[in-house]
Write a protein that holds these residues in place. Sequence first.
Motif, mmCIF file in Angstrom:
data_model
loop_
_atom_site.group_PDB
_atom_site.id
_atom_site.type_symbol
_atom_site.label_atom_id
_atom_site.label_comp_id
_atom_site.label_asym_id
_atom_site.label_seq_id
_atom_site.Cartn_x
_atom_site.Cartn_y
_atom_site.Cartn_z
ATOM 1 N N PRO B 81 0.822 -1.221 0.000
ATOM 2 C CA PRO B 81 0.000 0.000 0.000
ATOM 3 C C PRO B 81 0.853 1.268 0.000
ATOM 4 C CG PRO B 81 -0.904 -1.587 1.540
ATOM 5 C CD PRO B 81 0.394 -2.161 1.047
ATOM 6 N N GLU B 82 2.041 1.194 0.578
ATOM 7 C CA GLU B 82 2.935 2.363 0.560
ATOM 8 C C GLU B 82 3.308 2.712 -0.882
ATOM 9 O OE1 GLU B 82 4.989 3.814 4.374
ATOM 10 O OE2 GLU B 82 6.388 2.641 3.142
ATOM 11 N N ALA B 83 3.559 1.680 -1.670
ATOM 12 C CA ALA B 83 3.895 1.914 -3.076
ATOM 13 C C ALA B 83 2.718 2.575 -3.788
ATOM 14 C CB ALA B 83 4.265 0.601 -3.755
ATOM 15 N N ALA B 84 1.511 2.095 -3.498
ATOM 16 C CA ALA B 84 0.318 2.657 -4.126
ATOM 17 C C ALA B 84 0.180 4.134 -3.781
ATOM 18 C CB ALA B 84 -0.927 1.886 -3.691
ATOM 19 N N ARG B 85 0.378 4.449 -2.518
ATOM 20 C CA ARG B 85 0.251 5.851 -2.098
ATOM 21 C C ARG B 85 1.342 6.707 -2.727
ATOM 22 N NH1 ARG B 85 -0.763 6.420 4.221
ATOM 23 N NH2 ARG B 85 -1.507 8.444 3.540
ATOM 24 N N SER B 86 2.548 6.138 -2.843
ATOM 25 C CA SER B 86 3.643 6.888 -3.462
ATOM 26 C C SER B 86 3.336 7.160 -4.928
ATOM 27 C CB SER B 86 4.955 6.105 -3.354
ATOM 28 O OG SER B 86 5.252 5.856 -2.000
ATOM 29 N N LEU B 87 2.868 6.127 -5.610
ATOM 30 C CA LEU B 87 2.521 6.301 -7.026
ATOM 31 C C LEU B 87 1.412 7.345 -7.176
ATOM 32 C CD1 LEU B 87 2.585 2.555 -8.152
ATOM 33 C CD2 LEU B 87 4.101 4.352 -8.990
ATOM 34 N N ALA B 88 0.425 7.302 -6.287
ATOM 35 C CA ALA B 88 -0.674 8.267 -6.345
ATOM 36 C C ALA B 88 -0.140 9.683 -6.112
ATOM 37 C CB ALA B 88 -1.752 7.929 -5.318
ATOM 38 N N MET B 115 -0.096 1.168 -11.599
ATOM 39 C CA MET B 115 -1.116 1.156 -10.545
ATOM 40 C C MET B 115 -2.220 0.163 -10.882
ATOM 41 S SD MET B 115 -1.765 4.632 -8.581
ATOM 42 C CE MET B 115 -2.229 3.703 -7.153
ATOM 43 N N LEU B 116 -2.638 0.134 -12.145
ATOM 44 C CA LEU B 116 -3.721 -0.764 -12.508
ATOM 45 C C LEU B 116 -3.283 -2.213 -12.455
ATOM 46 C CD1 LEU B 116 -5.353 1.307 -15.353
ATOM 47 C CD2 LEU B 116 -6.300 0.820 -13.112
ATOM 48 N N ALA B 124 -5.846 4.379 -2.870
ATOM 49 C CA ALA B 124 -5.053 5.486 -3.414
ATOM 50 C C ALA B 124 -5.432 5.795 -4.863
ATOM 51 C CB ALA B 124 -3.559 5.151 -3.332
ATOM 52 N N LEU B 125 -6.070 4.855 -5.525
ATOM 53 C CA LEU B 125 -6.520 5.102 -6.899
ATOM 54 C C LEU B 125 -7.534 6.236 -6.984
ATOM 55 C CD1 LEU B 125 -6.885 1.585 -8.560
ATOM 56 C CD2 LEU B 125 -5.617 3.516 -9.464
ATOM 57 N N ALA B 126 -8.230 6.476 -5.881
ATOM 58 C CA ALA B 126 -9.216 7.568 -5.888
ATOM 59 C C ALA B 126 -8.532 8.901 -6.204
ATOM 60 C CB ALA B 126 -9.951 7.638 -4.555
ATOM 61 N N THR B 127 -7.336 9.082 -5.657
ATOM 62 C CA THR B 127 -6.550 10.290 -5.949
ATOM 63 C C THR B 127 -6.208 10.351 -7.431
ATOM 64 O OG1 THR B 127 -5.561 10.224 -3.758
ATOM 65 C CG2 THR B 127 -4.394 11.507 -5.407
ATOM 66 N N VAL B 128 -5.784 9.215 -7.967
ATOM 67 C CA VAL B 128 -5.432 9.159 -9.381
ATOM 68 C C VAL B 128 -6.653 9.486 -10.239
ATOM 69 C CG1 VAL B 128 -4.612 7.658 -11.228
ATOM 70 C CG2 VAL B 128 -3.604 7.482 -8.961
ATOM 71 N N ALA B 129 -7.792 8.903 -9.886
ATOM 72 C CA ALA B 129 -9.027 9.157 -10.635
ATOM 73 C C ALA B 129 -9.360 10.643 -10.615
ATOM 74 C CB ALA B 129 -10.182 8.349 -10.047
ATOM 75 N N HIS B 130 -9.282 11.233 -9.443
ATOM 76 C CA HIS B 130 -9.586 12.655 -9.306
ATOM 77 C C HIS B 130 -8.716 13.494 -10.237
ATOM 78 C CE1 HIS B 130 -10.571 16.478 -7.385
ATOM 79 N NE2 HIS B 130 -9.278 16.724 -7.441
#
Lengths: 99, 247
Positions: B81-88, B115-116, B124-130
């Motif tokens: 999840p840390e990686a996901a947040r970093s990518l976001a 990410m996908l 964290a994808l919600a940030t990417v979507a936004h």
Amino acid sequence: MLPHEKTLVKRLAGRPFALLGINSDRDRDTYRKEAAALGVTWRSAWEGSTRGPIATRWNVHAWPTIYVLDGQGVIRYRDVRGGQLDEAVDALLSAMGSE
Amino acid sequence: MDRPLLPLALALITSLPLSGQEERPAFERLEAEFRAASSAHRSAIADARARQVPRADRPPDPAIRFYPRFEELARSSRKTPEAARSLAWMFANLDKAKPDRAARIEAGQAILARMLEEHPDDPALATVAHHLGTSYGAFGSAGIDALRTMIERNDDGLVRKSALFALAALLLRDEPTDAARAEARQALVESRDRFGDDRAARLLFEIEHLQVGNVAPDFEATDVEGETFRLSDYRGKVVVLTFWGFW
């Protein structure tokens, strides 16, 4: 934008035309002073913020946002400016039979 | 005041190399550091503006120097999840970190793909979507497809909610086909009715009532002199309605 609007209002005085503003400035007195100083003669709804009820309902996110309506209240043009705004208004006026 | 120190002491002890594991939240620390740097930068910029320092001489955005650090964190904490947040974070800060448009798009598409593939359900994808929703088509069909995938993979929750609105925004902006408009409408209706998204409600109102050919919705308003009037008072006249401000 303002000089063009002033010219438009002047040019079309006496015709079935109205320029209506939905103004988002915060302070009413400041607005009145600036309007007087800059020759803003047309009517504006004063919402007091960019999040006023009409701007919110109409989903306005950029200022200025412009709608041009015909005599039946139908939206005929959106976001036209300068020369295109003139043409739009003139076209609608002549369609109304007012030259 | 001694009692709170006990759990803190325990935490410190258990985080020592003795246990062989790093348990401090690296992402949170880095993000806090970035936020502090951003705050300092905002003051510095305000100061530079006041002194009329030309743009080119103003301090650079901290996102530029933080980007490689988040990138390294994403790499070293792979598939967590840390990686996901970093990518976001990286995706959200592309505008500031990569002023060059081509570099930005290339980096953005790589982040999206990763990410996908590795974090399709991560919040964290919600940030990417936004951010995709406000990316003004920079990521083209890759952006639209990414949002469709997020919606497919997430039946509920913040990722779905963010992706629905962002997808509708992109489709309406960039794909003038009937099919795209229908897809956008459907996304907005779900956004509004199922998730209570006000933005979707407003955009739907605009699509349904504020297009060329619609009768403008009537309203009552008060002018600067305190007099009320209705839009419909002006029937019989050509009206230019302008949302504006001196500001």
